[in-house]
Design a protein around this motif. Sequence first.
Motif, mmCIF file in Angstrom:
data_model
loop_
_atom_site.group_PDB
_atom_site.id
_atom_site.type_symbol
_atom_site.label_atom_id
_atom_site.label_comp_id
_atom_site.label_asym_id
_atom_site.label_seq_id
_atom_site.Cartn_x
_atom_site.Cartn_y
_atom_site.Cartn_z
ATOM 1 N N ASN A 1 0.829 -1.211 0.000
ATOM 2 C CA ASN A 1 0.000 0.000 0.000
ATOM 3 C C ASN A 1 0.860 1.257 0.000
ATOM 4 O O ASN A 1 0.556 2.226 -0.703
ATOM 5 C CB ASN A 1 -0.925 0.008 1.218
ATOM 6 C CG ASN A 1 -2.045 -0.994 1.093
ATOM 7 O OD1 ASN A 1 -2.382 -1.441 0.000
ATOM 8 N ND2 ASN A 1 -2.613 -1.374 2.218
ATOM 9 N N LEU A 2 1.930 1.244 0.764
ATOM 10 C CA LEU A 2 2.833 2.391 0.809
ATOM 11 C C LEU A 2 3.483 2.623 -0.552
ATOM 12 O O LEU A 2 3.554 3.756 -1.029
ATOM 13 C CB LEU A 2 3.909 2.169 1.880
ATOM 14 C CG LEU A 2 4.951 3.274 1.998
ATOM 15 C CD1 LEU A 2 4.305 4.547 2.518
ATOM 16 C CD2 LEU A 2 6.080 2.847 2.902
ATOM 17 N N GLU B 1 2.313 1.728 -3.446
ATOM 18 C CA GLU B 1 1.291 2.206 -4.377
ATOM 19 C C GLU B 1 1.014 3.690 -4.171
ATOM 20 O O GLU B 1 0.802 4.427 -5.126
ATOM 21 C CB GLU B 1 0.010 1.391 -4.215
ATOM 22 C CG GLU B 1 0.116 -0.017 -4.767
ATOM 23 C CD GLU B 1 -1.107 -0.860 -4.483
ATOM 24 O OE1 GLU B 1 -2.020 -0.383 -3.761
ATOM 25 O OE2 GLU B 1 -1.155 -1.989 -4.983
ATOM 26 N N LYS B 2 1.019 4.140 -2.917
ATOM 27 C CA LYS B 2 0.813 5.563 -2.660
ATOM 28 C C LYS B 2 1.987 6.399 -3.173
ATOM 29 O O LYS B 2 1.794 7.483 -3.712
ATOM 30 C CB LYS B 2 0.633 5.815 -1.159
ATOM 31 C CG LYS B 2 -0.684 5.337 -0.626
ATOM 32 C CD LYS B 2 -0.776 5.585 0.870
ATOM 33 C CE LYS B 2 -2.062 5.041 1.440
ATOM 34 N NZ LYS B 2 -2.120 5.204 2.893
ATOM 35 N N VAL B 3 3.201 5.888 -2.973
ATOM 36 C CA VAL B 3 4.385 6.629 -3.399
ATOM 37 C C VAL B 3 4.454 6.718 -4.916
ATOM 38 O O VAL B 3 4.764 7.780 -5.470
ATOM 39 C CB VAL B 3 5.673 5.959 -2.832
ATOM 40 C CG1 VAL B 3 6.921 6.537 -3.472
ATOM 41 C CG2 VAL B 3 5.732 6.129 -1.334
ATOM 42 N N GLY C 1 1.902 6.453 -6.923
ATOM 43 C CA GLY C 1 0.707 7.096 -7.444
ATOM 44 C C GLY C 1 -0.204 6.153 -8.182
ATOM 45 O O GLY C 1 -1.039 6.581 -8.978
ATOM 46 N N LYS C 2 -0.090 4.872 -7.979
ATOM 47 C CA LYS C 2 -0.934 3.905 -8.677
ATOM 48 C C LYS C 2 -2.297 3.746 -8.015
ATOM 49 O O LYS C 2 -3.189 3.150 -8.554
ATOM 50 C CB LYS C 2 -0.235 2.542 -8.738
ATOM 51 C CG LYS C 2 0.946 2.541 -9.653
ATOM 52 C CD LYS C 2 1.523 1.163 -9.786
ATOM 53 C CE LYS C 2 2.692 1.156 -10.745
ATOM 54 N NZ LYS C 2 3.254 -0.162 -10.903
ATOM 55 N N LYS C 3 -2.457 4.260 -6.834
ATOM 56 C CA LYS C 3 -3.723 4.100 -6.131
ATOM 57 C C LYS C 3 -4.465 5.405 -6.035
ATOM 58 O O LYS C 3 -4.028 6.457 -5.903
ATOM 59 C CB LYS C 3 -3.493 3.541 -4.725
ATOM 60 C CG LYS C 3 -4.694 2.869 -4.175
ATOM 61 C CD LYS C 3 -4.333 2.105 -2.938
ATOM 62 C CE LYS C 3 -5.437 1.108 -2.637
ATOM 63 N NZ LYS C 3 -5.234 0.410 -1.432
#
Length: 119
Positions: free
Chosen positions: A110-111, A113-115, A117-119
């Motif tokens: 999750n981290l 993906e946030k970094v 920008g995929k989420k």
Amino acid sequence: MKIFTVVLSMLRPVRFLIIAFTCALLLLSSTVPAFAITSYQSDNTEATDQLLETQKATDEVGRSAPPGLKEVQRKSNEGLNEVQGAADIDKQKRPENSQESSSVEGEIQNLLEKVTGKK
């Protein structure tokens, strides 16, 4: 070396504040562990029955011959392990009672993906 002297001369007016802050930090860091005394304190007789049963089982195993594989497996399957049995099994975290928690792998994913920008 001249830079060091200049910095020290600039800090001279705030030297008292730095010393006061350091003293306050030392005082608070030494008193915070004392607040743990007011937390939950168990009764003197609480949980002694489980400890006595565990001690009795330990003494029996110590007096007898080493247990065989089948006996160890049978006792291990009764609870968390052979010695502890099912003592405090409701207080311990295991996959059966931790379904809502996330795994380390999931949190890292999750981290990332946030970094990225995929989420």
